[in-house]
Design a protein around this motif. Structure first.
Motif, PDB file in Angstrom:
ATOM      1  N   ARG A  71     -95.958 -30.263   9.477  1.00  0.00           N
ATOM      2  CA  ARG A  71     -96.581 -29.039   9.992  1.00  0.00           C
ATOM      3  C   ARG A  71     -97.749 -29.421  10.890  1.00  0.00           C
ATOM      4  O   ARG A  71     -98.482 -30.368  10.622  1.00  0.00           O
ATOM      5  CB  ARG A  71     -97.112 -28.159   8.857  1.00  0.00           C
ATOM      6  N   SER A  72     -97.965 -28.638  11.914  1.00  0.00           N
ATOM      7  CA  SER A  72     -99.070 -28.897  12.832  1.00  0.00           C
ATOM      8  C   SER A  72    -100.400 -28.523  12.177  1.00  0.00           C
ATOM      9  O   SER A  72    -100.439 -27.755  11.201  1.00  0.00           O
ATOM     10  CB  SER A  72     -98.892 -28.076  14.114  1.00  0.00           C
ATOM     11  N   ASP A  73    -101.471 -29.062  12.737  1.00  0.00           N
ATOM     12  CA  ASP A  73    -102.807 -28.699  12.254  1.00  0.00           C
ATOM     13  C   ASP A  73    -103.040 -27.199  12.409  1.00  0.00           C
ATOM     14  O   ASP A  73    -103.695 -26.579  11.575  1.00  0.00           O
ATOM     15  CB  ASP A  73    -103.889 -29.481  13.005  1.00  0.00           C
ATOM     16  N   GLU A  74    -102.513 -26.604  13.465  1.00  0.00           N
ATOM     17  CA  GLU A  74    -102.667 -25.164  13.688  1.00  0.00           C
ATOM     18  C   GLU A  74    -101.963 -24.363  12.592  1.00  0.00           C
ATOM     19  O   GLU A  74    -102.497 -23.371  12.089  1.00  0.00           O
ATOM     20  CB  GLU A  74    -102.127 -24.764  15.067  1.00  0.00           C
ATOM     21  N   THR A  75    -100.779 -24.807  12.196  1.00  0.00           N
ATOM     22  CA  THR A  75    -100.054 -24.134  11.111  1.00  0.00           C
ATOM     23  C   THR A  75    -100.828 -24.242   9.809  1.00  0.00           C
ATOM     24  O   THR A  75    -100.968 -23.257   9.071  1.00  0.00           O
ATOM     25  CB  THR A  75     -98.642 -24.731  10.955  1.00  0.00           C
ATOM     26  N   LYS A  76    -101.341 -25.413   9.522  1.00  0.00           N
ATOM     27  CA  LYS A  76    -102.124 -25.605   8.298  1.00  0.00           C
ATOM     28  C   LYS A  76    -103.368 -24.731   8.305  1.00  0.00           C
ATOM     29  O   LYS A  76    -103.723 -24.126   7.286  1.00  0.00           O
ATOM     30  CB  LYS A  76    -102.501 -27.072   8.129  1.00  0.00           C
TER      31      LYS A  76
END
Length: 117
Positions: A71-76
């Motif tokens: 998962r991307s940092d943005e998703t997290k």
């Protein structure tokens, strides 16, 4: 996966933590593309805690979500924000008690394995 741990203060015995977990799972599914049947939540009650130099007047809730990598940092970040917002809806303010609500999303170590028996 996901492995979800809610650590919470004894002050918060009146919260329906099972209801919170059941509301949390769809948030994780929708935000992080997890499977509903893979969401597993444990709620751990803490007895002893301190905030700064104080032992009283604070209640702590921390939600830790461990996901398989990818998962991307943005998703997290979107997921942690959604979890804190969900906590606000389930944990009501109390007179004389400061609430400390937090969430963290991390990647499971590549060594992670599971078995259903």
């Amino acid at each position: 996966m996901p492995q979800i741990t809610v650590e919470r203060s004894a002050y918060l015995d009146d919260v329906d933590w099972e209801e919170f977990a059941l509301a949390l799972h769809p948030v994780i599914v929708d935000t992080a593309a997890a499977r509903p049947e893979a969401c597993k939540t444990r709620v751990l009650r803490s007895e002893d805690e301190a905030v700064g130099g104080e032992r009283e007047g604070h209640a702590i809730v921390n939600v830790s979500i461990a996901l398989l990598a990818g998962r991307s940092d943005e998703t997290k970040a979107r997921l942690t924000e959604a979890v804190v917002e969900l906590l606000r809806g389930h944990v009501q303010p109390r007179d004389g008690v400061t609430l400390h609500l937090s969430a963290e999303v991390r990647d499971l170590d590549p060594s992670y394995r599971k078995a259903e028996v």
